[in-house]
Each structure stands twice: as C-alpha cells, then as structure tokens.
Design an enzyme around this catalytic site. Structure first.
Site, short mmCIF file in Angstrom:
data_model
loop_
_atom_site.label_atom_id
_atom_site.label_comp_id
_atom_site.label_asym_id
_atom_site.label_seq_id
_atom_site.Cartn_x
_atom_site.Cartn_y
_atom_site.Cartn_z
N ASN A 1 -2.49 -11.25 -3.94
CA ASN A 1 -2.29 -12.70 -3.96
C ASN A 1 -0.96 -13.02 -3.31
O ASN A 1 0.10 -12.62 -3.81
CB ASN A 1 -2.31 -13.23 -5.40
CG ASN A 1 -3.69 -13.17 -5.99
OD1 ASN A 1 -4.68 -13.54 -5.34
ND2 ASN A 1 -3.79 -12.68 -7.21
N LYS B 1 1.67 -15.53 -2.82
CA LYS B 1 2.00 -16.76 -3.55
C LYS B 1 3.05 -17.62 -2.85
O LYS B 1 3.04 -18.83 -2.96
CB LYS B 1 2.49 -16.40 -4.96
CG LYS B 1 1.42 -15.64 -5.75
CD LYS B 1 1.94 -15.12 -7.07
CE LYS B 1 1.79 -16.13 -8.18
NZ LYS B 1 0.40 -16.32 -8.61
N ASP C 1 0.83 -1.21 0.00
CA ASP C 1 0.00 0.00 0.00
C ASP C 1 0.87 1.26 0.00
O ASP C 1 0.60 2.23 -0.71
CB ASP C 1 -0.92 -0.03 1.23
CG ASP C 1 -2.07 0.97 1.14
OD1 ASP C 1 -2.44 1.37 0.02
OD2 ASP C 1 -2.62 1.34 2.20
N ARG D 1 -10.50 10.43 -11.96
CA ARG D 1 -9.92 10.45 -10.60
C ARG D 1 -9.35 9.10 -10.19
O ARG D 1 -8.84 8.95 -9.09
CB ARG D 1 -11.00 10.88 -9.59
CG ARG D 1 -11.48 12.33 -9.77
CD ARG D 1 -12.73 12.56 -8.93
NE ARG D 1 -12.52 12.24 -7.54
CZ ARG D 1 -13.43 11.64 -6.75
NH1 ARG D 1 -14.62 11.29 -7.22
NH2 ARG D 1 -13.15 11.39 -5.49
N LYS D 2 -9.46 8.10 -11.08
CA LYS D 2 -9.03 6.74 -10.72
C LYS D 2 -7.62 6.42 -11.23
O LYS D 2 -7.32 6.64 -12.40
CB LYS D 2 -10.02 5.71 -11.30
CG LYS D 2 -11.41 5.83 -10.71
CD LYS D 2 -12.30 4.69 -11.12
CE LYS D 2 -12.90 4.88 -12.47
NZ LYS D 2 -14.02 3.94 -12.75
C1 LIG Z 1 4.45 15.52 -4.85
C2 LIG Z 1 4.34 14.39 -3.96
C3 LIG Z 1 5.63 13.72 -3.61
C4 LIG Z 1 5.34 12.54 -2.79
C5 LIG Z 1 6.56 11.81 -2.44
C6 LIG Z 1 6.22 10.57 -1.78
C7 LIG Z 1 5.87 10.77 -0.32
C8 LIG Z 1 5.06 9.62 0.11
C9 LIG Z 1 4.69 9.74 1.55
C10 LIG Z 1 3.90 8.88 2.06
C11 LIG Z 1 3.25 7.82 1.20
C12 LIG Z 1 2.45 6.93 2.03
C13 LIG Z 1 1.41 6.32 1.15
C14 LIG Z 1 0.49 5.55 2.03
C15 LIG Z 1 -0.74 5.22 1.29
C16 LIG Z 1 -1.74 4.72 2.24
C17 LIG Z 1 -3.08 5.05 1.71
C18 LIG Z 1 -4.15 4.50 2.59
O1 LIG Z 1 -3.95 3.58 3.30
S1 LIG Z 1 -5.66 5.22 2.51
C19 LIG Z 1 -6.61 4.39 3.80
C20 LIG Z 1 -7.49 3.33 3.29
N1 LIG Z 1 -8.48 3.85 2.39
C21 LIG Z 1 -9.60 4.44 2.84
O2 LIG Z 1 -9.86 4.58 4.02
C22 LIG Z 1 -10.55 4.95 1.78
C23 LIG Z 1 -11.99 4.87 2.20
N2 LIG Z 1 -12.83 5.17 1.05
C24 LIG Z 1 -13.17 6.43 0.74
O3 LIG Z 1 -12.86 7.37 1.48
C25 LIG Z 1 -13.91 6.63 -0.54
O4 LIG Z 1 -14.54 5.45 -0.94
C26 LIG Z 1 -12.96 7.09 -1.69
C27 LIG Z 1 -12.29 8.41 -1.33
C28 LIG Z 1 -11.87 6.03 -2.00
C29 LIG Z 1 -13.78 7.30 -2.97
O5 LIG Z 1 -14.91 8.06 -2.60
P1 LIG Z 1 -15.40 9.25 -3.54
O6 LIG Z 1 -16.75 9.61 -3.01
O7 LIG Z 1 -14.39 10.34 -3.62
O8 LIG Z 1 -15.49 8.63 -4.99
P2 LIG Z 1 -16.58 7.64 -5.61
O9 LIG Z 1 -17.53 8.46 -6.41
O10 LIG Z 1 -17.13 6.69 -4.60
O11 LIG Z 1 -15.66 6.77 -6.59
C30 LIG Z 1 -14.99 7.39 -7.69
C31 LIG Z 1 -14.87 6.35 -8.75
O12 LIG Z 1 -14.11 5.24 -8.26
C32 LIG Z 1 -14.89 4.02 -8.27
N3 LIG Z 1 -14.58 3.26 -7.07
C33 LIG Z 1 -14.53 3.72 -5.80
N4 LIG Z 1 -14.22 2.75 -4.97
C34 LIG Z 1 -14.04 1.63 -5.72
C35 LIG Z 1 -13.70 0.30 -5.43
N5 LIG Z 1 -13.42 -0.09 -4.17
N6 LIG Z 1 -13.61 -0.58 -6.45
C36 LIG Z 1 -13.85 -0.19 -7.74
N7 LIG Z 1 -14.20 1.07 -8.08
C37 LIG Z 1 -14.30 1.95 -7.08
C38 LIG Z 1 -16.35 4.52 -8.29
O13 LIG Z 1 -17.20 3.53 -8.86
C39 LIG Z 1 -16.22 5.75 -9.16
O14 LIG Z 1 -16.10 5.34 -10.47
P3 LIG Z 1 -16.75 6.18 -11.70
O15 LIG Z 1 -16.14 7.57 -11.61
O16 LIG Z 1 -18.22 6.19 -11.44
O17 LIG Z 1 -16.34 5.45 -12.94
#
Ligand SMILES: CCCCCCCC/C=C\CCCCCCCC(=O)SCCNC(=O)CCNC(=O)[C@H](O)C(C)(C)COP(=O)(O)OP(=O)(O)OC[C@H]1O[C@@H](n2cnc3c(N)ncnc32)[C@H](O)[C@@H]1OP(=O)(O)O
Length: 238
Positions: free
Chosen positions: A182, A184, A160, A205-206
């Site tokens: 998975n 394995k 993740d 957004r995906k």
């Molecule tokens: C410049 C930068 C430099 C960076 C350098 C690197 C630094 C890095 C530092 C540190 C990195 C550390 C990285 C760690 C990462 C860890 C991340 C986590 O662990 S996150 C915690 C666990 N996840 C949750 O708690 C989410 C809970 N869920 C939600 O809050 C919502 O469901 C959310 C935000 C994911 C989506 O909600 P909505 O309301 O915004 O969007 P909707 O309309 O539901 O979905 C948008 C599209 O996505 C599909 N979708 C959503 N969920 C889906 C699913 N589970 N499966 C399939 N499709 C899904 C939908 O069907 C829709 O698709 P259509 O646009 O209609 O085509």
C-alpha cells in the site's frame, strides 16, 4: 575492513546455522575474484548527511552485538558462475532450460549497478532477537517516477530486498511468492527513508514478513507491505 565485513556476514550465517546455504550445488571452492568483494553498504562521498548519520547510529547499536551490519555486494551469494549455473539446475530446473549460460556470467544484482549516488543507495542492519531487518535507503535521481518522487517500482524493489534479506537469514534459499504493497504517501526523490521489516511467523516452508517505509523522523508513513516467501525445495520442479 574486508575482513570485518566478511566476519559479520559469516556471523549472520553462523547465527542461522547456514540453513539452506551450505552450497550443496557448488562445484568449486576457493575465493571469488577480488573485485567482487567491494562492500557497497559502506559510506561513500555521495551519501547524504542523513544517510551517514543513520549509518553511524546503527553502527553504534552494533557495538553490543544486538544489531549486525549486513555487507552488500553486486553479486548473489552464489557468485561464482559455475555455482550460479549449478544452483539454477538444482533449485529452478524449469527456468534453467531458458537461461543463457553465457549471459549468466554477467549477472549482477540490479540495485547495485548504478553509479554512486544516482540509483539505490542502501545499507541494512539485522537484529536477531527481534527478527528485524532495517534498511536505510536513499533513492537517487535516476529512480524518479512522478516528478520529484521515487518510482513505486523502486520502492517495491527495496521492500522486496529488505524482506527478502530477512527471509534468507531465517531460512536460506527462498523466493517471493506474494508482495502486497500500500503506497500511502509519495516518497520525495533523494530523501532518506527507513524500511522496517519484521518476521511475523514461519509455517512449514512459508515465511510471513511485514514491512513499512517511514521518513527518518518517523513522522511520515510512506508505505506498508506484507509478504510471503517460500523456502525452495530442490525436490520440487519449480
Ligand atoms: C545466511 C544468509 C545470510 C544472508 C545475508 C543477506 C544477504 C542478502 C543478499 C541478497 C538479498 C536479496 C534479496 C532479494 C529478494 C528478491 C526475491 C525475489 O525477487 S524472487 C523473484 C520473484 N518471485 C518469483 O519469481 C517466484 C515465482 N514463484 C515460484 O517459483 C513458486 O510459486 C514458489 C517457489 C514461490 C512456490 O512454489 P512451490 O511449488 O515451491 O510451492 P507451492 O506448493 O506452490 O506453495 C507452497 C505453499 O505456499 C502457498 N503459496 C504459494 N504461493 C502463494 C501465494 N502467492 N499466495 C499465498 N500462498 C501461496 C501454497 O498454497 C502452499 O501452501 P500450503 O503448503 O499448501 O499451505
């Protein structure tokens, strides 16, 4: 060293135009407290020979700019407490109602809070042309699941973190919507593995990112995963 790490992270941000990372929620500016700046992705005495060797190999690849070393801290990008609070109010208003603001002051990234060598030791590198993030990871003795093996949750966590880093670099503020894993082969405890992630496509957004976990000699495929990340939309009440 601190300057060069900051420069590298800045380079990654600049690379993506800091999309979604312009800190629109921030109420303050200025440097974070100095103790926050320890880069945990640099070699430590507790690192194994394999870990150090791979670090050196990837650092060599960084010399021509094709790969970038990603520094890693024990706080999020939104390290200042008032930033975290404002960030949550802006992007996660539903969650913000249940969050204890005082506890938030103590928030740290959980993979970076074990004593050196006992938990998650890792370093990530990024290739912008190939849209790949590679994580060199050694799971320490406190991450045991089955005897002698790494806990599946620890593997999932590092997958993740790796695919999440790839998503953040591409699109800024994202959350994991789906992580399909998975398992394995069991991963031996205290062995070094390579977590290879690949950004496959972005649709609105995906973000679709795939990933595998391999032994250092690439002969053993331990784990395969696919993931879906959603770019957060502050207009939506998540
Ligand atoms: C410049 C930068 C430099 C960076 C350098 C690197 C630094 C890095 C530092 C540190 C990195 C550390 C990285 C760690 C990462 C860890 C991340 C986590 O662990 S996150 C915690 C666990 N996840 C949750 O708690 C989410 C809970 N869920 C939600 O809050 C919502 O469901 C959310 C935000 C994911 C989506 O909600 P909505 O309301 O915004 O969007 P909707 O309309 O539901 O979905 C948008 C599209 O996505 C599909 N979708 C959503 N969920 C889906 C699913 N589970 N499966 C399939 N499709 C899904 C939908 O069907 C829709 O698709 P259509 O646009 O209609 O085509």
């Amino acid at each position: 060293m601190l300057r060069s790490c900051a420069a590298r992270l800045h380079a990654v941000g600049a690379l993506r135009g800091l999309r979604g990372c312009a800190r629109p929620w921030a109420r303050s500016s200025g440097p974070a407290p100095e103790f926050f700046h320890e880069d945990h992705s640099l070699p430590k005495p507790s690192w194994s020979k394999d870990m150090r060797l791979l670090f050196d190999q990837f650092m060599k690849k960084c010399e021509d700019g094709s790969w970038i070393h990603l520094p890693s801290y024990n706080y999020t990008l939104f390290q200042r407490s008032q930033d975290i609070s404002a960030f949550i109010h802006a992007y996660l208003p539903t969650a913000s109602k249940l969050i204890n603001e005082e506890k938030l002051l103590q928030a740290k990234i959980f993979t970076r809070n074990f004593e050196d060598g006992l938990g998650f030791e890792y370093v990530m590198f990024y290739n912008d042309v190939e849209k790949r993030v590679v994580c060199v990871f050694e799971g320490g003795p406190y991450l045991q699941g089955m005897p002698g093996c790494l806990h599946g949750g620890a593997i999932a966590t590092m997958i993740d973190a790796t695919v999440g880093t790839s998503a953040m670099i591409a699109e800024g503020i994202v959350m994991t919507a789906n992580l399909n894993i998975n398992f394995k082969r069991p991963v031996p405890l205290c062995s070094v593995v390579l977590i290879n992630s690949q950004l496959d496509k972005i649709e609105g957004r995906k973000l679709f990112i795939s990933c595998n976990v391999q032994s250092v000699d690439e002969k053993t495929l331990y784990t395969e995963a696919t993931s879906l990340f959603i770019k957060l939309d502050p207009e939506k009440q998540v």
